[in-house]
Design a protein around this motif. Structure first.
Motif, PDB file in Angstrom:
ATOM      1  N   GLY A 166      -6.501   2.545   5.745  1.00 48.96           N
ATOM      2  CA  GLY A 166      -5.624   3.209   4.788  1.00 48.96           C
ATOM      3  C   GLY A 166      -5.039   2.288   3.735  1.00 48.96           C
ATOM      4  O   GLY A 166      -5.174   1.055   3.791  1.00 48.96           O
ATOM      5  N   CYS A 167      -4.357   2.904   2.765  1.00 43.75           N
ATOM      6  CA  CYS A 167      -3.715   2.173   1.667  1.00 43.75           C
ATOM      7  C   CYS A 167      -2.424   1.516   2.128  1.00 43.75           C
ATOM      8  O   CYS A 167      -1.787   1.946   3.096  1.00 43.75           O
ATOM      9  N   ASP A 168      -2.028   0.498   1.384  1.00 41.11           N
ATOM     10  CA  ASP A 168      -0.700  -0.079   1.586  1.00 41.11           C
ATOM     11  C   ASP A 168       0.343   1.003   1.335  1.00 41.11           C
ATOM     12  O   ASP A 168       0.324   1.659   0.288  1.00 41.11           O
ATOM     13  N   PRO A 169       1.265   1.260   2.286  1.00 39.81           N
ATOM     14  CA  PRO A 169       2.214   2.366   2.127  1.00 39.81           C
ATOM     15  C   PRO A 169       3.057   2.276   0.858  1.00 39.81           C
ATOM     16  O   PRO A 169       3.275   3.294   0.193  1.00 39.81           O
ATOM     17  N   ALA A 170       3.531   1.091   0.512  1.00 39.54           N
ATOM     18  CA  ALA A 170       4.369   0.951  -0.680  1.00 39.54           C
ATOM     19  C   ALA A 170       3.582   1.346  -1.931  1.00 39.54           C
ATOM     20  O   ALA A 170       4.094   2.062  -2.809  1.00 39.54           O
ATOM     21  N   GLU A 171       2.329   0.901  -2.020  1.00 42.35           N
ATOM     22  CA  GLU A 171       1.505   1.224  -3.178  1.00 42.35           C
ATOM     23  C   GLU A 171       1.221   2.722  -3.234  1.00 42.35           C
ATOM     24  O   GLU A 171       1.301   3.349  -4.295  1.00 42.35           O
ATOM     25  N   ALA A 172       0.873   3.308  -2.087  1.00 47.11           N
ATOM     26  CA  ALA A 172       0.570   4.741  -2.046  1.00 47.11           C
ATOM     27  C   ALA A 172       1.789   5.572  -2.429  1.00 47.11           C
ATOM     28  O   ALA A 172       1.675   6.557  -3.169  1.00 47.11           O
ATOM     29  N   LEU A 173       2.955   5.185  -1.945  1.00 45.25           N
ATOM     30  CA  LEU A 173       4.175   5.938  -2.243  1.00 45.25           C
ATOM     31  C   LEU A 173       4.577   5.798  -3.708  1.00 45.25           C
ATOM     32  O   LEU A 173       5.062   6.751  -4.324  1.00 45.25           O
ATOM     33  N   LEU A 174       4.382   4.614  -4.275  1.00 41.42           N
ATOM     34  CA  LEU A 174       4.637   4.438  -5.709  1.00 41.42           C
ATOM     35  C   LEU A 174       3.714   5.320  -6.539  1.00 41.42           C
ATOM     36  O   LEU A 174       4.146   5.962  -7.507  1.00 41.42           O
ATOM     37  N   GLU A 175       2.449   5.364  -6.144  1.00 40.72           N
ATOM     38  CA  GLU A 175       1.487   6.201  -6.867  1.00 40.72           C
ATOM     39  C   GLU A 175       1.853   7.680  -6.726  1.00 40.72           C
ATOM     40  O   GLU A 175       1.712   8.458  -7.675  1.00 40.72           O
ATOM     41  N   LEU A 176       2.316   8.072  -5.544  1.00 36.07           N
ATOM     42  CA  LEU A 176       2.726   9.461  -5.350  1.00 36.07           C
ATOM     43  C   LEU A 176       3.892   9.826  -6.252  1.00 36.07           C
ATOM     44  O   LEU A 176       3.877  10.887  -6.908  1.00 36.07           O
ATOM     45  N   MET A 177       4.922   8.978  -6.304  1.00 37.79           N
ATOM     46  CA  MET A 177       6.095   9.301  -7.107  1.00 37.79           C
ATOM     47  C   MET A 177       5.768   9.280  -8.604  1.00 37.79           C
ATOM     48  O   MET A 177       6.366  10.032  -9.377  1.00 37.79           O
ATOM     49  N   THR A 178       4.814   8.448  -8.991  1.00 37.03           N
ATOM     50  CA  THR A 178       4.344   8.486 -10.377  1.00 37.03           C
ATOM     51  C   THR A 178       3.626   9.812 -10.638  1.00 37.03           C
ATOM     52  O   THR A 178       3.798  10.429 -11.702  1.00 37.03           O
ATOM     53  N   PHE A 179       2.837  10.259  -9.678  1.00 33.21           N
ATOM     54  CA  PHE A 179       2.129  11.532  -9.785  1.00 33.21           C
ATOM     55  C   PHE A 179       3.116  12.699  -9.862  1.00 33.21           C
ATOM     56  O   PHE A 179       2.954  13.612 -10.676  1.00 33.21           O
ATOM     57  N   ILE A 180       4.163  12.665  -9.049  1.00 34.39           N
ATOM     58  CA  ILE A 180       5.161  13.734  -9.056  1.00 34.39           C
ATOM     59  C   ILE A 180       5.946  13.736 -10.365  1.00 34.39           C
ATOM     60  O   ILE A 180       6.249  14.793 -10.925  1.00 34.39           O
ATOM     61  N   GLY A 181       6.278  12.562 -10.863  1.00 32.19           N
ATOM     62  CA  GLY A 181       7.055  12.474 -12.102  1.00 32.19           C
ATOM     63  C   GLY A 181       8.422  13.097 -11.926  1.00 32.19           C
ATOM     64  O   GLY A 181       9.122  12.828 -10.953  1.00 32.19           O
ATOM     65  N   ASP A 182       8.820  13.953 -12.869  1.00 25.74           N
ATOM     66  CA  ASP A 182      10.135  14.585 -12.782  1.00 25.74           C
ATOM     67  C   ASP A 182      10.054  16.015 -12.237  1.00 25.74           C
ATOM     68  O   ASP A 182      11.021  16.765 -12.300  1.00 25.74           O
TER      69      ASP A 182
END
Length: 234
Positions: free
Chosen positions: A103-119
């Motif tokens: 799997g992905c590094d959790p910090a990287e995956a979570l950062l990418e998720l929050m970027t995807f979610i945006g506002d």
């Protein structure tokens, strides 16, 4: 090791903190139409149901925009968990040790998720569970406080369909009720997709019931929740 070391917050790298600082702040729920709102439909697979101890293993998300599922905006990650223990939950989600190890590094995956979610606000089925699990993961790995609004389709569905009585009222029950079928259950991406399909049906019902804005829908859910508590004597 000192006992108090267990209670110290995890150190977040400076590069991670800088990227976290650039994330979009969540927007308040809009008073505009449901169709004009960008929604992120989220599903998590976890190592168990304990929101204080279990881990997020995979994330699936899809976007609803302009009143339709945007298939060009999809998110899927499996998270590497160093101390992951094999439990009976693998029989449900199928994420064994080899999948987690790759799997992905959790910090990287979570950062990418929050970027995807945006506002955008977040939709889910039994959303409070996903919200609590995600909030803890974000705090642990990023030092980030989740503040995005979440709407729960497990509450919205019975609110809009008081004439229906479903014995279990789980995702399978509501999707079957409307003739929907997941490609694969307990797969985060597949569950996010069928949840998005259910959301579109419920939004159509909401519009017909003059509940045509995210903010209005949220207020109606809160009233429905309070009424339910009163009816149960709480």
């Amino acid at each position: 090791m000192s006992l108090f070391a267990w209670f110290r917050p995890r150190q977040v790298e400076e590069s991670i903190r800088q990227r976290v600082a650039q994330l979009a702040a969540p927007a308040p729920l809009s008073e505009d139409s449901l169709r004009s709102q960008r929604w992120v439909v989220l599903d998590l697979e976890t190592s168990g149901l304990n929101t204080h101890r279990d881990q997020v293993l995979s994330i699936g998300a899809v976007v609803i925009e302009d009143g339709a599922i945007d298939f060009s905006q999809q998110f899927e990650r499996t998270l590497y968990q160093r101390d992951h223990k094999l439990t009976s939950s693998v029989l449900i989600h199928g994420l064994g040790p080899s999948a987690i190890a790759a799997g992905c590094d959790p910090a990287e995956a979570l950062l990418e998720l929050m970027t995807f979610i945006g506002d955008s606000p977040v939709l889910g089925f039994h959303a409070p569970f996903d919200q609590r699990m995600l909030a803890r993961a974000l705090k642990d790995h990023l030092g980030y406080r989740l503040q995005h609004p979440f709407l729960d389709l497990a509450e919205l569905a019975p609110l809009l369909n008081p004439q229906l009585t479903l014995r279990e009222a789980g995702l399978d029950d509501w999707t079957a009720c409307f003739g929907l079928e997941a490609i694969a259950r307990h797969n985060a991406s597949a569950d996010a997709m069928v949840t998005a399909e259910l959301a579109l049906i419920l939004f159509s019902q909401a519009r017909r019931q003059q509940l045509d804005s995210p903010a209005l829908l949220d207020r109606q859910i809160q009233r429905w929740r309070r009424k339910g508590l009163q009816n149960h004597g709480f």
